[in-house]
Design a protein around this motif. Structure first.
Motif, mmCIF file in Angstrom:
data_model
loop_
_atom_site.group_PDB
_atom_site.id
_atom_site.type_symbol
_atom_site.label_atom_id
_atom_site.label_comp_id
_atom_site.label_asym_id
_atom_site.label_seq_id
_atom_site.Cartn_x
_atom_site.Cartn_y
_atom_site.Cartn_z
ATOM 1 N N GLN A 61 2.536 -2.816 0.702
ATOM 2 C CA GLN A 61 3.876 -3.282 0.341
ATOM 3 C C GLN A 61 4.319 -4.433 1.236
ATOM 4 O O GLN A 61 4.939 -5.395 0.767
ATOM 5 C CB GLN A 61 4.873 -2.126 0.422
ATOM 6 C CG GLN A 61 4.691 -1.084 -0.669
ATOM 7 C CD GLN A 61 5.542 0.149 -0.458
ATOM 8 O OE1 GLN A 61 6.317 0.240 0.496
ATOM 9 N NE2 GLN A 61 5.397 1.131 -1.344
ATOM 10 N N GLU A 62 3.992 -4.356 2.531
ATOM 11 C CA GLU A 62 4.398 -5.424 3.442
ATOM 12 C C GLU A 62 3.642 -6.712 3.145
ATOM 13 O O GLU A 62 4.215 -7.806 3.209
ATOM 14 C CB GLU A 62 4.178 -5.011 4.898
ATOM 15 C CG GLU A 62 4.679 -6.059 5.877
ATOM 16 C CD GLU A 62 4.722 -5.568 7.319
ATOM 17 O OE1 GLU A 62 5.218 -6.320 8.174
ATOM 18 O OE2 GLU A 62 4.253 -4.447 7.594
ATOM 19 N N ILE A 63 2.365 -6.593 2.818
ATOM 20 C CA ILE A 63 1.580 -7.783 2.473
ATOM 21 C C ILE A 63 2.139 -8.457 1.223
ATOM 22 O O ILE A 63 2.258 -9.686 1.158
ATOM 23 C CB ILE A 63 0.098 -7.416 2.269
ATOM 24 C CG1 ILE A 63 -0.585 -7.217 3.627
ATOM 25 C CG2 ILE A 63 -0.631 -8.487 1.475
ATOM 26 C CD1 ILE A 63 -2.044 -6.887 3.541
ATOM 27 N N MET A 64 2.498 -7.652 0.231
ATOM 28 C CA MET A 64 3.045 -8.227 -1.005
ATOM 29 C C MET A 64 4.401 -8.886 -0.751
ATOM 30 O O MET A 64 4.710 -9.929 -1.317
ATOM 31 C CB MET A 64 3.171 -7.141 -2.075
ATOM 32 C CG MET A 64 1.839 -6.717 -2.670
ATOM 33 S SD MET A 64 2.014 -5.597 -4.094
ATOM 34 C CE MET A 64 2.522 -4.087 -3.265
ATOM 35 N N LYS A 65 5.195 -8.272 0.126
ATOM 36 C CA LYS A 65 6.536 -8.794 0.393
ATOM 37 C C LYS A 65 6.512 -9.990 1.324
ATOM 38 O O LYS A 65 7.242 -10.972 1.130
ATOM 39 C CB LYS A 65 7.398 -7.682 1.002
ATOM 40 C CG LYS A 65 8.833 -8.095 1.270
ATOM 41 C CD LYS A 65 9.634 -6.930 1.846
ATOM 42 C CE LYS A 65 11.071 -7.347 2.130
ATOM 43 N NZ LYS A 65 11.863 -6.223 2.704
ATOM 44 N N ASN A 66 5.682 -9.939 2.362
ATOM 45 C CA ASN A 66 5.643 -11.008 3.355
ATOM 46 C C ASN A 66 4.214 -11.202 3.848
ATOM 47 O O ASN A 66 3.823 -10.656 4.880
ATOM 48 C CB ASN A 66 6.567 -10.672 4.535
ATOM 49 C CG ASN A 66 6.612 -11.783 5.565
ATOM 50 O OD1 ASN A 66 6.310 -12.933 5.254
ATOM 51 N ND2 ASN A 66 6.956 -11.451 6.788
ATOM 52 N N PRO A 67 3.414 -11.988 3.124
ATOM 53 C CA PRO A 67 1.994 -12.153 3.483
ATOM 54 C C PRO A 67 1.747 -13.106 4.645
ATOM 55 O O PRO A 67 0.605 -13.270 5.068
ATOM 56 C CB PRO A 67 1.385 -12.708 2.195
ATOM 57 C CG PRO A 67 2.516 -13.469 1.567
ATOM 58 C CD PRO A 67 3.761 -12.688 1.874
ATOM 59 N N ASP A 68 2.776 -13.743 5.160
ATOM 60 C CA ASP A 68 2.606 -14.717 6.241
ATOM 61 C C ASP A 68 2.955 -14.095 7.591
ATOM 62 O O ASP A 68 3.636 -13.072 7.664
ATOM 63 C CB ASP A 68 3.493 -15.935 5.981
ATOM 64 C CG ASP A 68 2.989 -17.184 6.702
ATOM 65 O OD1 ASP A 68 1.938 -17.106 7.374
ATOM 66 O OD2 ASP A 68 3.643 -18.233 6.585
ATOM 67 N N LEU A 69 2.485 -14.734 8.648
ATOM 68 C CA LEU A 69 2.787 -14.320 10.024
ATOM 69 C C LEU A 69 3.234 -15.547 10.817
ATOM 70 O O LEU A 69 2.744 -16.646 10.571
ATOM 71 C CB LEU A 69 1.549 -13.705 10.692
ATOM 72 C CG LEU A 69 1.021 -12.388 10.107
ATOM 73 C CD1 LEU A 69 -0.342 -12.056 10.724
ATOM 74 C CD2 LEU A 69 1.998 -11.255 10.356
#
Length: 224
Positions: free
Chosen positions: A58-66
Motif C-alpha cells: 500500500q505504501e509503495i502504491m501511494k508513495n513510490p518515491d524516497l
C-alpha cells in the motif's frame, strides 16, 4: 514494526483467516492457519507478517518515491540529463525522433516549434529490468524500516504483486525531450524521465537513450 494483536485484525479478516484453515491439507482447531499453503507457526506472527506485507504494498502504491532517491535523480539530471550538440535544430530534432523509434519508444507528442517530444520508456532487457526492480523494492523496504519478510515470495493467498512495476506508476512512466536552439549550428537537448524513481534504473535509461542518440547522430552525419 509492531505486530497487531489478534483481536484487532478485524472481524472480516478474522473470518477470512479462520476460514483458511479449511482450505489447507490439515486442520488444527488450536491453530487454524497451520498447514494452509504449507505455512506453519504462530498465528499472530503470520498475521503480523501478512499485515506488514500489505502495508508495504500500500505504501509503495501511494508513495513510490524516497527523498534520497529524489536527491540522487536531481544530481543525475544535472550531470547527464543535458547535452549540447554542434548541429542545427532540425537535424537534431529528426535524429532524436529516429533514435526513439530505434529504441522501441512510442512517441506520444511532437511539437517541432517548441522542440518538445514525449514518449514511452525504452525497454531494458527482461533480466536487467527484473534485477533493478528487485534492488528497488529491497532498498525501499530497508529505508522504510520494513522486515525482510515483506520481500519473500508467496503468502497466505499464494499471490505475489510486482512491487517494482508499481514503483514505475504503470502507464504514467515515460520520457520527455526538450530542444532549444543555441545558434544556427548548436542545439541543447534536455532529457528527463517521468514516473521512474529508482536512481539506478534512471541511470540505465539515460545510458541507453544517449548511446542510441550518439549512434544515430553518427549515421546522420552524411545528411548535414
Amino acid at each position: 514494526m509492531k505486530i497487531p494483536d489478534w483481536p484487532l485484525v478485524g472481524a472480516a479478516g478474522a473470518i477470512f483467516l479462520a476460514g483458511c484453515g479449511g482450505m489447507g491439507p490439515t486442520r488444527d482447531p488450536a491453530n487454524p492457519l497451520a498447514g494452509f499453503m504449507g505455512m506453519q507457526g504462530d498465528p499472530q506472527e503470520m498475521v503480523g507478517a501478512m499485515t506488514a506485507k500489505m502495508n508495504f504494498s500500500q505504501e509503495i502504491m501511494k508513495n513510490p518515491d524516497l527523498p534520497d532517491w529524489y536527491s540522487q535523480r536531481e544530481k543525475m539530471a544535472l550531470a547527464v540529463g543535458d547535452r549540447v550538440f554542434d548541429k542545427g535544430f532540425d537535424r537534431v530534432f529528426e535524429s532524436m525522433i529516429t533514435a526513439l523509434a530505434s529504441l522501441g519508444c512510442r512517441v506520444n507528442n511532437i511539437e517541432r516549434n517548441s522542440g518538445y517530444i514525449t514518449a514511452s520508456l525504452p525497454q531494458l532487457s527482461p533480466d536487467q529490468q527484473a534485477s533493478l526492480r528487485s534492488e528497488a523494492r529491497t532498498q525501499y523496504a530497508q529505508i522504510r524500516g520494513y522486515p525482510a519478510s515483506v520481500l519473500q515470495k508467496g503468502g497466505m493467498m499464494g499471490i505475489d504483486m510486482d512491487m517494482g512495476a508499481m514503483m514505475e506508476r504503470g502507464g504514467g512512466a515515460g520520457l520527455t525531450l526538450s530542444m532549444v536552439k543555441q545558434g544556427t549550428r548548436q542545439t541543447k537537448v534536455k532529457l528527463r524521465f517521468d514516473g521512474v524513481y529508482y536512481p539506478r534504473q534512471v541511470d540505465e535509461l539515460y545510458r541507453k537513450v544517449w548511446t542510441e542518440v550518439d549512434r544515430q547522430m553518427f549515421l546522420d552525419k552524411a545528411l548535414d
